[in-house]
Design a protein around this motif. Structure first.
Motif, PDB file in Angstrom:
ATOM      1  N   LYS A 223      -4.997  11.200  18.089  1.00  0.00           N
ATOM      2  CA  LYS A 223      -4.346  12.169  18.968  1.00  0.00           C
ATOM      3  C   LYS A 223      -2.885  12.405  18.598  1.00  0.00           C
ATOM      4  O   LYS A 223      -2.248  13.311  19.144  1.00  0.00           O
ATOM      5  N   ILE A 224      -2.349  11.591  17.703  1.00  0.00           N
ATOM      6  CA  ILE A 224      -0.947  11.741  17.291  1.00  0.00           C
ATOM      7  C   ILE A 224      -0.929  12.094  15.813  1.00  0.00           C
ATOM      8  O   ILE A 224      -1.404  11.321  14.975  1.00  0.00           O
ATOM      9  N   ASP A 225      -0.374  13.232  15.473  1.00  0.00           N
ATOM     10  CA  ASP A 225      -0.333  13.678  14.076  1.00  0.00           C
ATOM     11  C   ASP A 225       1.014  13.325  13.463  1.00  0.00           C
ATOM     12  O   ASP A 225       2.034  13.951  13.753  1.00  0.00           O
ATOM     13  N   LEU A 226       0.997  12.303  12.599  1.00  0.00           N
ATOM     14  CA  LEU A 226       2.212  11.880  11.904  1.00  0.00           C
ATOM     15  C   LEU A 226       2.095  12.066  10.396  1.00  0.00           C
ATOM     16  O   LEU A 226       2.962  11.635   9.643  1.00  0.00           O
TER      17      LEU A 226
ATOM     18  N   ARG B  36       0.816  -1.214   0.000  1.00  0.00           N
ATOM     19  CA  ARG B  36       0.000   0.000   0.000  1.00  0.00           C
ATOM     20  C   ARG B  36       0.855   1.273   0.000  1.00  0.00           C
ATOM     21  O   ARG B  36       0.358   2.370   0.264  1.00  0.00           O
ATOM     22  N   ASN B  37       2.156   1.090  -0.233  1.00  0.00           N
ATOM     23  CA  ASN B  37       3.082   2.225  -0.265  1.00  0.00           C
ATOM     24  C   ASN B  37       3.057   3.018   1.041  1.00  0.00           C
ATOM     25  O   ASN B  37       3.161   4.243   1.049  1.00  0.00           O
ATOM     26  N   SER B  38       2.914   2.289   2.143  1.00  0.00           N
ATOM     27  CA  SER B  38       2.824   2.938   3.456  1.00  0.00           C
ATOM     28  C   SER B  38       3.877   2.412   4.430  1.00  0.00           C
ATOM     29  O   SER B  38       3.727   2.541   5.649  1.00  0.00           O
ATOM     30  N   SER B  39       4.960   1.832   3.927  1.00  0.00           N
ATOM     31  CA  SER B  39       5.980   1.263   4.799  1.00  0.00           C
ATOM     32  C   SER B  39       6.630   2.301   5.702  1.00  0.00           C
ATOM     33  O   SER B  39       7.182   1.963   6.757  1.00  0.00           O
ATOM     34  N   ASP B  40       6.570   3.572   5.306  1.00  0.00           N
ATOM     35  CA  ASP B  40       7.166   4.629   6.136  1.00  0.00           C
ATOM     36  C   ASP B  40       6.540   4.667   7.526  1.00  0.00           C
ATOM     37  O   ASP B  40       7.152   5.178   8.478  1.00  0.00           O
ATOM     38  N   ALA B  41       5.319   4.134   7.661  1.00  0.00           N
ATOM     39  CA  ALA B  41       4.652   4.142   8.965  1.00  0.00           C
ATOM     40  C   ALA B  41       5.495   3.444  10.028  1.00  0.00           C
ATOM     41  O   ALA B  41       5.506   3.853  11.204  1.00  0.00           O
ATOM     42  N   ILE B  42       6.233   2.404   9.630  1.00  0.00           N
ATOM     43  CA  ILE B  42       7.016   1.623  10.593  1.00  0.00           C
ATOM     44  C   ILE B  42       8.100   2.470  11.252  1.00  0.00           C
ATOM     45  O   ILE B  42       8.481   2.228  12.399  1.00  0.00           O
ATOM     46  N   SER B  43       8.579   3.483  10.564  1.00  0.00           N
ATOM     47  CA  SER B  43       9.645   4.329  11.119  1.00  0.00           C
ATOM     48  C   SER B  43       9.170   5.141  12.324  1.00  0.00           C
ATOM     49  O   SER B  43       9.993   5.729  13.043  1.00  0.00           O
ATOM     50  N   TYR B  44       7.862   5.177  12.558  1.00  0.00           N
ATOM     51  CA  TYR B  44       7.311   5.969  13.665  1.00  0.00           C
ATOM     52  C   TYR B  44       7.072   5.147  14.936  1.00  0.00           C
ATOM     53  O   TYR B  44       6.488   5.657  15.894  1.00  0.00           O
ATOM     54  N   VAL B  45       7.503   3.880  14.952  1.00  0.00           N
ATOM     55  CA  VAL B  45       7.261   3.029  16.123  1.00  0.00           C
ATOM     56  C   VAL B  45       7.821   3.660  17.391  1.00  0.00           C
ATOM     57  O   VAL B  45       7.133   3.774  18.413  1.00  0.00           O
ATOM     58  N   ASP B  46       9.061   4.083  17.361  1.00  0.00           N
ATOM     59  CA  ASP B  46       9.676   4.669  18.563  1.00  0.00           C
ATOM     60  C   ASP B  46       8.988   5.976  18.951  1.00  0.00           C
ATOM     61  O   ASP B  46       8.839   6.280  20.142  1.00  0.00           O
ATOM     62  N   THR B  47       8.567   6.750  17.954  1.00  0.00           N
ATOM     63  CA  THR B  47       7.873   8.010  18.224  1.00  0.00           C
ATOM     64  C   THR B  47       6.575   7.758  18.979  1.00  0.00           C
ATOM     65  O   THR B  47       6.264   8.440  19.969  1.00  0.00           O
ATOM     66  N   VAL B  48       5.807   6.784  18.522  1.00  0.00           N
ATOM     67  CA  VAL B  48       4.532   6.464  19.164  1.00  0.00           C
ATOM     68  C   VAL B  48       4.758   5.901  20.558  1.00  0.00           C
ATOM     69  O   VAL B  48       4.069   6.271  21.516  1.00  0.00           O
ATOM     70  N   ARG B  49       5.726   5.026  20.675  1.00  0.00           N
ATOM     71  CA  ARG B  49       6.015   4.437  21.992  1.00  0.00           C
ATOM     72  C   ARG B  49       6.385   5.531  23.003  1.00  0.00           C
ATOM     73  O   ARG B  49       5.902   5.534  24.137  1.00  0.00           O
ATOM     74  N   LYS B  50       7.220   6.461  22.578  1.00  0.00           N
ATOM     75  CA  LYS B  50       7.633   7.543  23.467  1.00  0.00           C
ATOM     76  C   LYS B  50       6.450   8.442  23.817  1.00  0.00           C
ATOM     77  O   LYS B  50       6.290   8.853  24.971  1.00  0.00           O
ATOM     78  N   TYR B  51       5.599   8.726  22.825  1.00  0.00           N
ATOM     79  CA  TYR B  51       4.437   9.583  23.074  1.00  0.00           C
ATOM     80  C   TYR B  51       3.520   8.964  24.120  1.00  0.00           C
ATOM     81  O   TYR B  51       3.088   9.639  25.071  1.00  0.00           O
ATOM     82  N   ILE B  52       3.209   7.684  23.969  1.00  0.00           N
ATOM     83  CA  ILE B  52       2.298   7.028  24.915  1.00  0.00           C
ATOM     84  C   ILE B  52       2.953   6.914  26.285  1.00  0.00           C
ATOM     85  O   ILE B  52       2.292   7.080  27.322  1.00  0.00           O
ATOM     86  N   SER B  53       4.247   6.646  26.314  1.00  0.00           N
ATOM     87  CA  SER B  53       4.962   6.558  27.582  1.00  0.00           C
ATOM     88  C   SER B  53       4.870   7.873  28.356  1.00  0.00           C
ATOM     89  O   SER B  53       4.725   7.881  29.583  1.00  0.00           O
ATOM     90  N   ASN B  54       4.921   8.984  27.635  1.00  0.00           N
ATOM     91  CA  ASN B  54       4.898  10.308  28.276  1.00  0.00           C
ATOM     92  C   ASN B  54       3.490  10.824  28.542  1.00  0.00           C
ATOM     93  O   ASN B  54       3.264  11.562  29.506  1.00  0.00           O
ATOM     94  N   ASN B  55       2.536  10.444  27.679  1.00  0.00           N
ATOM     95  CA  ASN B  55       1.205  11.062  27.728  1.00  0.00           C
ATOM     96  C   ASN B  55       0.070  10.101  28.102  1.00  0.00           C
ATOM     97  O   ASN B  55      -1.050  10.535  28.335  1.00  0.00           O
ATOM     98  N   GLY B  56       0.350   8.811  28.107  1.00  0.00           N
ATOM     99  CA  GLY B  56      -0.678   7.846  28.458  1.00  0.00           C
ATOM    100  C   GLY B  56      -1.435   7.324  27.240  1.00  0.00           C
ATOM    101  O   GLY B  56      -1.177   7.711  26.093  1.00  0.00           O
ATOM    102  N   ALA B  57      -2.381   6.442  27.502  1.00  0.00           N
ATOM    103  CA  ALA B  57      -3.156   5.797  26.438  1.00  0.00           C
ATOM    104  C   ALA B  57      -3.875   6.823  25.581  1.00  0.00           C
ATOM    105  O   ALA B  57      -4.301   7.870  26.076  1.00  0.00           O
TER     106      ALA B  57
END
Length: 412
Positions: free
Chosen positions: A153-156, A127-148
């Motif tokens: 709620k996350i603009d990527l 689906r030409n969306s493999s770039d999404a995987i590069s945001y794994v650490d970004t999302v993990r850090k966001y949830i760790s800091n801000n909660g569920a």
């Protein structure tokens, strides 16, 4: 029923189609009186069958709620939500399809999560969306800091996916992280998943469990046996019950089923008039005798994705009932209707009906009702149908059936 020790020294038993119908109904907890009760009964049933398939459509209840209302008296959806999102005894996860299962199975599903990870990576690439995987650490850090949070709620930014893909990178990456086991569902707002880090959802003792299998083959034995338990008595023929990773491989499946029979984990069953090998878990075989003493003829409405209906060919051969869920079929090509529920009476499926979308306490509207051929509609059948509608309307918090519904069911 006759127990046979075959030339291969593997136990076998022979039953009729009627006995198989009764067993499936009894095993699935669709008999009366209902064997499962309350919150504990929900988990007991999920443990018996392994998983229940999830679908977000809600016409007269979600698929999972329709499954449970047919097994438990006085079931209400909040009971399952409490078990899942407060008590944390049942969890969202991938099994046959998107499903729910007991948290005790979490470590056992490591290989399935790994396969889902690889599968979704391939889907994102197509689906030409493999770039999404590069945001794994970004999302993990966001949830760790801000909660569920919800993906919204996350603009990527937006993906390049087509009609069936995620529109936003946040949705794509969080779905990816969920399927690989990094995120879990903390709660749902309607059908939207609120994600949290899995370590914030599962108990510490579950998270710290090691892989319970010493080899892939050990896992295969557990998983194939578990899948047979999802239906109760099942054949080694490709079909809806064998959908999913690993179990769809018939060559491997045949090897594993034979090993399980040789190890007395499974018993082979022959069903009169059906040229297929069937299998039952050894620990469930006592129900073949139990059902004869605990079987009352009552009416129950089945969910479209009920475990009993997973394999449409099996349902046709054993229950003489052809069923297709037509929600994704264009209206002009539907044989019956958009959202149609089968009607079980004892060990036979005698009819099906299409309800209107129901909300609030208004009367339930039945748009169409179709009796099966050769069904004799007696006063007893009518009585049991109306009793079932009383229970069903109670589940829906409806004031009862509309006047037009009686016309649809019994004719003007």
């Amino acid at each position: 029923m006759n127990l046979i020790i075959g030339d291969d020294f593997i136990e076998r038993t022979c039953i009729s189609k009627e006995q198989m119908r009764k067993f499936l109904v009894y095993y699935q907890g669709l008999n009366t009186p209902k064997p499962f009760k309350g919150h504990a009964g929900i988990k007991d049933f999920v443990k018996r069958v392994g998983c229940l398939q999830y679908d977000p459509l809600n016409v007269v209840g979600r698929n999972i709620d329709l499954i449970l209302q047919s097994r438990l008296d006085n079931y209400e959806p909040y009971m399952l939500d409490k078990l899942m999102y407060q008590d944390r005894e049942i969890i969202d996860g991938w099994d046959k399809m998107m499903s729910i299962y007991c948290i005790e199975d979490w470590a056992y599903f490591l290989r399935i999560r790994n396969k889902r990870k690889t599968e979704i990576e391939g889907i994102l690439e197509r689906r030409n969306s493999s770039d999404a995987i590069s945001y794994v650490d970004t999302v993990r850090k966001y949830i760790s800091n801000n909660g569920a949070c919800l993906p919204s709620k996350i603009d990527l930014g937006g993906t390049k996916s087509g009609k069936w893909g995620h529109v936003k990178y946040s949705s794509a990456v969080m779905d990816y992280m969920f399927n690989m086991g990094m995120l879990g569902v903390k709660m749902k707002i309607n059908v939207q998943r609120v994600y949290d880090l899995i370590e914030n959802i599962l108990p510490k003792e579950i998270m710290e469990m090691n892989d319970p299998f010493d080899s892939d083959r050990s896992f295969y034995k557990w998983y194939f046996k578990r899948r047979i338990g999802s239906i109760g008595l099942y054949w080694n023929r490709n079909g809806g019950g064998w959908l999913g990773h690993v179990v769809s491989d018939k060559r491997l499946r045949s090897e594993i089923l034979r090993d399980l029979c040789a190890e007395r984990e499974l018993i082979r069953v022959e069903v009169e008039g059906v040229p297929e090998n069937f299998y039952i878990r050894t620990e469930d075989s006592h129900m073949l005798a139990d059902m004869e003493q605990n079987f009352e003829k009552k009416v129950t409405f089945l969910a479209p994705l009920d475990n009993l209906l997973w394999d449409r060919k099996l349902v046709k051969d054993i229950f003489n009932f052809e069923y297709s869920w037509e929600v994704y079929i264009p209206a002009s090509k539907r044989k019956f209707g958009y959202y149609v529920l089968p009607v079980l009476y004892g060990d036979q499926i005698i009819a099906r009906f299409e309800p209107e979308v129901h909300r609030g306490d208004k009367p339930l509207i039945i748009k169409n009702w179709w009796w099966e051929d050769k069904i004799v509609v007696t006063d007893e059948v009518i009585h049991e149908i109306m009793e079932c509608f009383t229970r069903f309307c109670g589940f829906l918090k409806s004031s009862g059936l509309s006047d037009s519904s009686y016309d649809a069911i019994f004719g003007k």
